[in-house]
Design an enzyme around this catalytic site. Structure first.
Site, PDB file in Angstrom:
ATOM      1  CE1 TYR A  31      21.067 -23.859 149.094  1.00 38.26           C
ATOM      2  CE2 TYR A  31      22.229 -21.861 149.521  1.00 38.26           C
ATOM      3  CZ  TYR A  31      21.416 -22.471 148.853  1.00 38.26           C
ATOM      4  OH  TYR A  31      20.700 -22.045 147.939  1.00 38.26           O
ATOM      5  CG  HIS A  64      15.195 -22.443 149.617  1.00 38.36           C
ATOM      6  ND1 HIS A  64      16.650 -22.939 150.188  1.00 38.36           N
ATOM      7  CD2 HIS A  64      15.557 -22.581 148.227  1.00 38.36           C
ATOM      8  CE1 HIS A  64      17.217 -23.023 149.535  1.00 38.36           C
ATOM      9  NE2 HIS A  64      17.046 -23.022 148.001  1.00 38.36           N
ATOM     10  N   PRO A  98      24.479 -18.309 137.121  1.00 44.80           N
ATOM     11  CG  PRO A  98      25.532 -16.195 137.827  1.00 44.80           C
ATOM     12  CD  PRO A  98      24.856 -17.376 138.332  1.00 44.80           C
ATOM     13  CG  LEU A  99      29.439 -18.066 136.189  1.00 45.39           C
ATOM     14  CD1 LEU A  99      30.752 -18.016 136.899  1.00 45.39           C
ATOM     15  CD2 LEU A  99      29.846 -16.977 134.739  1.00 45.39           C
ATOM     16  N   GLY A 100      26.012 -21.078 134.451  1.00 44.12           N
ATOM     17  CA  GLY A 100      25.601 -22.559 134.014  1.00 44.12           C
ATOM     18  C   GLY A 100      26.346 -23.493 134.899  1.00 44.12           C
ATOM     19  N   GLY A 155      29.012 -23.794 136.127  1.00 42.21           N
ATOM     20  CA  GLY A 155      30.276 -23.629 136.176  1.00 42.21           C
ATOM     21  C   GLY A 155      30.839 -24.164 134.476  1.00 42.21           C
ATOM     22  CG  LEU A 161      27.530 -20.805 130.668  1.00 46.62           C
ATOM     23  CD1 LEU A 161      26.492 -19.765 130.790  1.00 46.62           C
ATOM     24  CD2 LEU A 161      27.691 -21.446 129.069  1.00 46.62           C
TER      25      LEU A 161
END
Length: 336
Positions: A58, A124, A223-225, A227, A229
């Site tokens: 990253y 990774h 987990p928030l798709g 962004g 969701l």
């Protein structure tokens, strides 16, 4: 915040983690600001988050440097997860699983993170040119040397695999499970990191049960798709050119509009829990409910979102809430 244990050695972490990648990598570069990112990590720790998820690729490297600045001050409060196995070039990313590289990569990550030990060191991606057992053996040596506490693997699903009537990918993680079975013979797997959200449930079919049956922790990525969701993205609003979502089939204006019923359902559930509860918190609470060994790791660039995400650990979904989420329409749009 509620605490959860992952892996056979019962690693203790806050129920919600923090994905640090967006602070230095992918998404909108105009939103990537060092000082603000530092405040975000500090705010997450203040809110009870402990697991900080990063990787050497990253940036590359700049995300670990950022996390290292926080660890220098607050190492005792943090559980640091970083990754090796991918090298970033100008226009490409390649896997490298050679044992010598793994050892050098770990030492470099320790220096950037300003710590003596990495709590969870993840592979990774497996290198197709190197038997995964050789790579994993080198990582296990790092545990013996006291440089790493536990090992994890980032799972790669095959989203183009045939889907059943429910829209759930039936065999997308078969390759990953085969890898896990192989490396488990070399050294215990403490955690698996893979995508899991209300609109990406493929891991529920076999990967999550595999982890549960073996006491392996599950770190739920995205987990928030990405962004979506959260309900804060506007269909047709567009993304910056360097944001991967600008080229993502599920983030075209047409598909974002078509998937609004999913966000609307999360909003309805959130409204039943009070004005302070958000669709994002409902989405995270749903992930938390997939098992006591599951830790969602939402990414965040701003203090506000990190704190909001952390508070999702206090949202308790009812049977009616879960039934409504289960009845939401299948997501529209390809992942590929």
């Amino acid at each position: 915040m509620e605490r959860r244990t992952i892996g056979a050695t019962a690693l203790d972490v806050g129920a919600i983690g923090l994905g640090c990648m967006p602070m230095n990598w992918a998404y909108s570069r105009s939103e990537q600001r060092g000082d603000r990112s530092l405040r975000t990590v500090h705010a997450a720790l203040d809110a009870g988050v402990s697991l900080l998820d990063t990787a050497d690729m990253y940036g590359p490297f700049t995300n670990e440097l950022l996390v290292g600045r926080v660890l220098k001050e607050r190492r005792a409060e943090a559980f640091v997860s970083t990754k090796c196995g991918l090298l970033v070039g100008d226009q490409h990313v390649v896997a490298n699983g050679r044992p010598g590289y793994v050892r050098r990569a770990c030492d470099a990550s320790l220096r950037r993170l300003q710590t003596d030990v990495i709590d969870l060191y993840q592979l990774h991606r497996a290198d197709p040119e190197v038997p995964v057992e050789e790579t994993w053996g080198a990582m296990a040596d790092l545990v013996s040397a006291g440089k790493v506490r536990a090992l994890g693997l980032c799972a790669v699903g095959t989203r183009s695999a045939r889907r059943g009537a429910t829209g759930v990918n039936r065999d997308g993680y078969e390759g990953t499970i085969r890898q896990l079975e192989r490396v488990q013979q070399v050294f215990p797997v403490a955690a698996v990191e893979a995508e899991l959200s209300v609109w990406s449930q493929e891991a529920l079919v076999r990967l999550l049960p595999w982890c549960a049956a073996r006491g392996v922790g599950f770190l739920a990525a995205m987990p928030l798709g990405n962004g979506y969701l959260t309900g804060t993205l506007t269909p047709g609003g567009g993304f910056e050119r360097d944001d991967p979502r600008a080229r993502h089939p599920r983030f075209t204006a047409e598909m974002m509009a078509a998937n609004q019923p999913i966000v609307a359902g999360l909003r309805r559930v959130a409204a039943r829990h009070g004005a302070e509860v958000t669709p994002a918190q409902v989405a995270l609470a749903w992930v938390l409910g997939r098992g006591p060994h599951v830790v969602p790791v939402p990414g965040a660039k701003r203090e506000r979102w990190a704190v909001e995400n952390a508070r999702a650990a206090g949202v308790r979904l009812t049977a009616a809430d879960l039934a409504e989420i289960a009845a939401l329409p299948a997501p529209r749009g390809s992942w590929d």
